[in-house]
Design a protein around this motif. Sequence first.
Motif, PDB file in Angstrom:
ATOM      1  N   ARG A  11       0.866  -1.192   0.000  1.00 51.28           N
ATOM      2  CA  ARG A  11       0.000   0.000   0.000  1.00 51.28           C
ATOM      3  C   ARG A  11       0.894   1.230   0.000  1.00 51.28           C
ATOM      4  O   ARG A  11       1.821   1.312   0.808  1.00 51.28           O
ATOM      5  CB  ARG A  11      -0.867   0.066   1.264  1.00 51.28           C
ATOM      6  CG  ARG A  11      -2.179  -0.707   1.186  1.00 51.28           C
ATOM      7  CD  ARG A  11      -2.013  -2.048   1.679  1.00 51.28           C
ATOM      8  NE  ARG A  11      -3.194  -2.652   2.255  1.00 51.28           N
ATOM      9  CZ  ARG A  11      -3.450  -3.935   2.077  1.00 51.28           C
ATOM     10  NH1 ARG A  11      -2.688  -4.670   1.288  1.00 51.28           N
ATOM     11  NH2 ARG A  11      -4.470  -4.482   2.698  1.00 51.28           N
ATOM     12  N   GLN A  12       0.565   2.174  -0.844  1.00 49.10           N
ATOM     13  CA  GLN A  12       1.334   3.418  -0.875  1.00 49.10           C
ATOM     14  C   GLN A  12       0.652   4.438   0.027  1.00 49.10           C
ATOM     15  O   GLN A  12      -0.528   4.757  -0.139  1.00 49.10           O
ATOM     16  CB  GLN A  12       1.430   3.961  -2.301  1.00 49.10           C
ATOM     17  CG  GLN A  12       2.329   5.185  -2.390  1.00 49.10           C
ATOM     18  CD  GLN A  12       2.678   5.561  -3.810  1.00 49.10           C
ATOM     19  OE1 GLN A  12       2.074   5.056  -4.754  1.00 49.10           O
ATOM     20  NE2 GLN A  12       3.656   6.440  -3.980  1.00 49.10           N
TER      21      GLN A  12
ATOM     22  N   TYR B 129       5.550   3.411   2.146  1.00 51.85           N
ATOM     23  CA  TYR B 129       4.730   2.261   1.792  1.00 51.85           C
ATOM     24  C   TYR B 129       4.521   1.367   3.019  1.00 51.85           C
ATOM     25  O   TYR B 129       5.314   1.406   3.960  1.00 51.85           O
ATOM     26  CB  TYR B 129       5.419   1.418   0.710  1.00 51.85           C
ATOM     27  CG  TYR B 129       5.565   2.108  -0.616  1.00 51.85           C
ATOM     28  CD1 TYR B 129       4.647   1.897  -1.642  1.00 51.85           C
ATOM     29  CD2 TYR B 129       6.637   2.972  -0.850  1.00 51.85           C
ATOM     30  CE1 TYR B 129       4.795   2.527  -2.875  1.00 51.85           C
ATOM     31  CE2 TYR B 129       6.789   3.608  -2.074  1.00 51.85           C
ATOM     32  CZ  TYR B 129       5.862   3.383  -3.076  1.00 51.85           C
ATOM     33  OH  TYR B 129       6.013   4.009  -4.290  1.00 51.85           O
TER      34      TYR B 129
END
Lengths: 49, 170
Positions: free
Chosen positions: B72-73, B79
């Motif tokens: 997930r950014q 991240y």
Amino acid sequence: MAPEQKSNHEDEQFHPRGTVAVMILFFFTTIALWGYVYLIMLSQGPTTP
Amino acid sequence: MTTPIQPDTKLSVHIDPYERGWMIAAAAMLVVFAVAVTLASYSLGIQLPGPEQRVNPQTITTSGPWANPGLRQLSASKYEAYIVAHGVGWYFNPREFSVPVGSEVTFYVTSADVQHGFKLIGTNINMMIIPGQVSTLTHKFDKPGQFNWVCHEYCGLGHAAMYGTVTVTQ
């Protein structure tokens, strides 16, 4: 010669140069290897939770 | 029958000079090592991995962030990586992902069944993965390249097949 005098004479002659050399080598090898790994760990960067 | 020690008898322990010298050297080495580790830990903010949170290993694949594991950014260079270690089939999910160089990745790793390990080679990420517990560590990838991770806690016959890769791109 009395046993006590013989013991003192042996102490004066006790110079284990070979053992001391091995221990000094062991001392510096331990420091060098530990320091090498320490620097590798530092170069890999810190981790934080 | 032994002779009792008289109150005015002076007791002393004889230590050979060579032996004393080596004891002092060994103690000095330990002190230097401890000081070096302590200074590095405090100056760089290094901390040992700890349990982030508790989870139910029976439901992690159906609910919560590990039901859809992966990267997930959070922002341009931050991240989060949610990774599940599976002992049935012996694999990590996901097995690989990519981030650009300079990214800071926080790993959240847990197990669906048995105890595993997570060692990201070339970094100081090194965690024990215990079912029911989330292990987390953050690392900043400053250099491009491939960083492989392996399970380093024996977890069964397929233990050697448990690995993954972080690809850091330019």
